[in-house]
Scaffold this active site. Sequence first.
Site, PDB file in Angstrom:
ATOM      1  N   HIS A   1      26.682  27.748   8.111  1.00  0.00           N
ATOM      2  CA  HIS A   1      26.106  27.135   9.319  1.00  0.00           C
ATOM      3  C   HIS A   1      26.509  25.681   9.470  1.00  0.00           C
ATOM      4  O   HIS A   1      26.595  25.169  10.586  1.00  0.00           O
ATOM      5  CB  HIS A   1      24.587  27.342   9.347  1.00  0.00           C
ATOM      6  CG  HIS A   1      24.248  28.743   9.762  1.00  0.00           C
ATOM      7  ND1 HIS A   1      23.850  29.692   8.863  1.00  0.00           N
ATOM      8  CD2 HIS A   1      24.348  29.360  10.963  1.00  0.00           C
ATOM      9  CE1 HIS A   1      23.690  30.842   9.499  1.00  0.00           C
ATOM     10  NE2 HIS A   1      23.979  30.663  10.767  1.00  0.00           N
TER      11      HIS A   1
ATOM     12  N   ARG B   1      21.551  29.495  19.573  1.00  0.00           N
ATOM     13  CA  ARG B   1      20.900  29.601  18.254  1.00  0.00           C
ATOM     14  C   ARG B   1      19.655  28.727  18.287  1.00  0.00           C
ATOM     15  O   ARG B   1      19.663  27.571  17.847  1.00  0.00           O
ATOM     16  CB  ARG B   1      21.840  29.119  17.144  1.00  0.00           C
ATOM     17  CG  ARG B   1      23.022  30.037  16.872  1.00  0.00           C
ATOM     18  CD  ARG B   1      23.842  29.486  15.717  1.00  0.00           C
ATOM     19  NE  ARG B   1      24.811  30.412  15.187  1.00  0.00           N
ATOM     20  CZ  ARG B   1      26.105  30.433  15.516  1.00  0.00           C
ATOM     21  NH1 ARG B   1      26.584  29.570  16.392  1.00  0.00           N
ATOM     22  NH2 ARG B   1      26.918  31.304  14.976  1.00  0.00           N
TER      23      ARG B   1
ATOM     24  N   ARG C   1      18.709  33.632  21.584  1.00  0.00           N
ATOM     25  CA  ARG C   1      18.430  34.456  20.408  1.00  0.00           C
ATOM     26  C   ARG C   1      17.144  33.940  19.792  1.00  0.00           C
ATOM     27  O   ARG C   1      16.990  32.723  19.600  1.00  0.00           O
ATOM     28  CB  ARG C   1      19.585  34.338  19.418  1.00  0.00           C
ATOM     29  CG  ARG C   1      19.311  35.137  18.154  1.00  0.00           C
ATOM     30  CD  ARG C   1      20.460  35.101  17.199  1.00  0.00           C
ATOM     31  NE  ARG C   1      20.578  33.809  16.523  1.00  0.00           N
ATOM     32  CZ  ARG C   1      21.512  33.533  15.624  1.00  0.00           C
ATOM     33  NH1 ARG C   1      22.419  34.448  15.332  1.00  0.00           N
ATOM     34  NH2 ARG C   1      21.565  32.362  15.042  1.00  0.00           N
TER      35      ARG C   1
ATOM     36  N   GLU D   1      24.587  42.733  13.301  1.00  0.00           N
ATOM     37  CA  GLU D   1      25.160  41.864  12.261  1.00  0.00           C
ATOM     38  C   GLU D   1      24.837  42.351  10.860  1.00  0.00           C
ATOM     39  O   GLU D   1      25.116  41.680   9.882  1.00  0.00           O
ATOM     40  CB  GLU D   1      24.747  40.403  12.467  1.00  0.00           C
ATOM     41  CG  GLU D   1      23.271  40.160  12.622  1.00  0.00           C
ATOM     42  CD  GLU D   1      22.928  38.695  12.868  1.00  0.00           C
ATOM     43  OE1 GLU D   1      23.773  37.813  12.645  1.00  0.00           O
ATOM     44  OE2 GLU D   1      21.789  38.439  13.281  1.00  0.00           O
TER      45      GLU D   1
ATOM     46  N   ASN E   1      29.912  36.984  11.604  1.00  0.00           N
ATOM     47  CA  ASN E   1      29.748  36.124  10.413  1.00  0.00           C
ATOM     48  C   ASN E   1      28.926  36.837   9.349  1.00  0.00           C
ATOM     49  O   ASN E   1      29.302  36.901   8.180  1.00  0.00           O
ATOM     50  CB  ASN E   1      29.040  34.815  10.779  1.00  0.00           C
ATOM     51  CG  ASN E   1      29.753  34.065  11.872  1.00  0.00           C
ATOM     52  OD1 ASN E   1      30.941  34.253  12.059  1.00  0.00           O
ATOM     53  ND2 ASN E   1      29.034  33.238  12.607  1.00  0.00           N
ATOM     54  N   ASP E   2      27.785  37.376   9.795  1.00  0.00           N
ATOM     55  CA  ASP E   2      26.938  38.098   8.838  1.00  0.00           C
ATOM     56  C   ASP E   2      27.477  39.493   8.582  1.00  0.00           C
ATOM     57  O   ASP E   2      27.428  39.981   7.452  1.00  0.00           O
ATOM     58  CB  ASP E   2      25.495  38.169   9.359  1.00  0.00           C
ATOM     59  CG  ASP E   2      24.751  36.882   9.056  1.00  0.00           C
ATOM     60  OD1 ASP E   2      24.907  36.363   7.936  1.00  0.00           O
ATOM     61  OD2 ASP E   2      24.044  36.370   9.936  1.00  0.00           O
TER      62      ASP E   2
ATOM     63  N   ARG F   1      29.063  34.160   2.869  1.00  0.00           N
ATOM     64  CA  ARG F   1      29.847  33.392   3.848  1.00  0.00           C
ATOM     65  C   ARG F   1      29.817  31.895   3.572  1.00  0.00           C
ATOM     66  O   ARG F   1      30.638  31.152   4.089  1.00  0.00           O
ATOM     67  CB  ARG F   1      29.338  33.670   5.269  1.00  0.00           C
ATOM     68  CG  ARG F   1      27.889  33.302   5.462  1.00  0.00           C
ATOM     69  CD  ARG F   1      27.319  33.832   6.760  1.00  0.00           C
ATOM     70  NE  ARG F   1      27.422  32.889   7.851  1.00  0.00           N
ATOM     71  CZ  ARG F   1      26.741  32.977   8.976  1.00  0.00           C
ATOM     72  NH1 ARG F   1      25.939  34.015   9.188  1.00  0.00           N
ATOM     73  NH2 ARG F   1      26.871  32.081   9.914  1.00  0.00           N
TER      74      ARG F   1
ATOM     75  N   CYS G   1      29.847  37.468  19.053  1.00  0.00           N
ATOM     76  CA  CYS G   1      29.465  36.055  19.076  1.00  0.00           C
ATOM     77  C   CYS G   1      29.648  35.394  17.704  1.00  0.00           C
ATOM     78  O   CYS G   1      29.247  34.259  17.503  1.00  0.00           O
ATOM     79  CB  CYS G   1      28.041  35.855  19.593  1.00  0.00           C
ATOM     80  SG  CYS G   1      26.807  36.645  18.565  1.00  0.00           S
TER      81      CYS G   1
END
Length: 569
Positions: A183, A290, A326, A425, A448-449, A459, A496
């Site tokens: 992040h 986010r 989200r 995800e 990403n996840d 990650r 995304c």
Amino acid sequence: MEEMKGIGVFPGVVTGKTAVFRHAILGNVDHILTDTPETELESFRNAHRSVLEEIKNINGSTKEERDMLAVYESMLTDPDFLSLIKENIAERRYNASWAVEAATEKYTSALAALGDAYFAERINDIRDAEGLLLSSIAGISSEVVVPEPAVLVADYLTPSELIQMDRSNVLGILLDTGGPTSHVAILCHSDEIPAILGLGDISSKTEDGDTVAMDAREGIAILSPDEKTLRSFRARKGIATRTEKELRKEADLPAVTLDGKQIHLMCNIEGVDGIDSVINAGAEGVGLFRTEFMVLGNLNDSEEKKAAAYEEVARRIGDRGPVTFRTYDLGGDKMADCMYEGEENPVLGWRAVRFCMERKDIFRSQLISILRASAVSPSVRLMFPMISGSEELLEVLGFLEEVKSECREKGIAFDENMKIGTMIETPSAAITADVLVNHVDFMSIGTNDLIQYTIAVDRGNEKIAHLYRPLHPAVLRLLKYVSDVAGKAGVPLSICGEMAGHVEYIPLLVGLGFDELSMTAHSVLEARKRIRELRADSCRDLADRILSLPDATKVEEALREFNEADNPQ
Ligand code: PEP
Ligand code: MG
């Protein structure tokens, strides 16, 4: 001069002086007998004064926080504790840090001997207060401050440190740790701060005010560069600025392939500040907001404050495209102040909707705020993170229905037709996408996840960053499966995760059937340029070919060949 190689997360060439920040490391106290107890006493007194002042100035926003601050204060004002430290210095001739450490040890052992659960729990707080004292004695600040324009060099940064610090003087960031889709990496990208992560031990090789040159596209940092190197970096900077200008000129052009396939490019943002960059990049809305980043420092923001922020985003984005809020994806590396920090495995732990469904007070307040924003614009959408299966999805949808009923009863206006979506995800969500799709209006894949869980590679961990391979066949098969499911059901689907914003992956994603991609604003500029050079039919052939390949290396080679042959530059 020393060259170091890391993971570049936002391109940019910077030369400048460094500002170094290192977190305090407990347990590394030097046990030195002193000949100058007066100096050590003075050093302790200064540290004690400044820590006490710092603590008194913090307003605890939760009960847990206030309790913790009370423990800090009672320890730091306890006359027995203070006289023990002074005795350690004056009589035993310990240096200041050792004196604090030894006194804390005695203090915590005495508490532990009481055998009382309440006091046992306080021991961690006492250790934290000890840490503050030790950091202060060692001259290590607990706040990241960059007082004048400089490249920030640190051992690591947490997302909340980055969000809460004043970034106006930060020319670039160089960190010992961090993976490509951590992040912190994502925040650097959003804020357009040139950054290189995973540099190993750069923070211990650098002092405040050293000269550094960095090229974040290449992931290269040079410590104490000579004059010739500095000149070459300044030249690189000139080229990068010209390329950037060229990209910006194309911000109004549509993202359409040579054979007429339109790809909708949206932005990922973390706060209201991100709206300008969405507009400047010519993006078609916000594919991912986010929301958790806005509350990392204070999860108890009022419903009013949140609704006002969400409404502003909805109003300013207008009819450009969707605005996808989200719900809080807290946990993992995004710990809010009231969250339990002792989890062994936070990334698989109490996070996102799992946390929200237990803290319904917090969840309700956020859902109402999003519902209120939906009354401002029909483009507002709501999306749930980290859904692992249909039962969980149905539970959160059920709670949303409850909250909607409450709003109706209270006369709070909202859009009854607001679109509701789920993130895909987790591997379990991807594999059951055919079930989930029946309950939502849209889906968005968080690569990403999804990648980290599918191939079991953290990650955020730079040590295994080379194993984090978006082109692993297992990931590609999941992407293809979800794309087919959504296509068959006629449900809009986007990506995304960071993968969407990497130009080299775009031909493959287009070939897999994705026509909505959401990314940071800067990536929108590069993605648009790439899409306008592609033919959708060649992308489909590429995807068909790639899906039959057995491993990531072969896929990477095939994609590299395609990009080299197809890229007219
Ligand atoms: C993802 O996992 O791809 C995603 C978009 O969510 P985040 O990066 O916030 O975890
Ligand atoms: Mg995610």
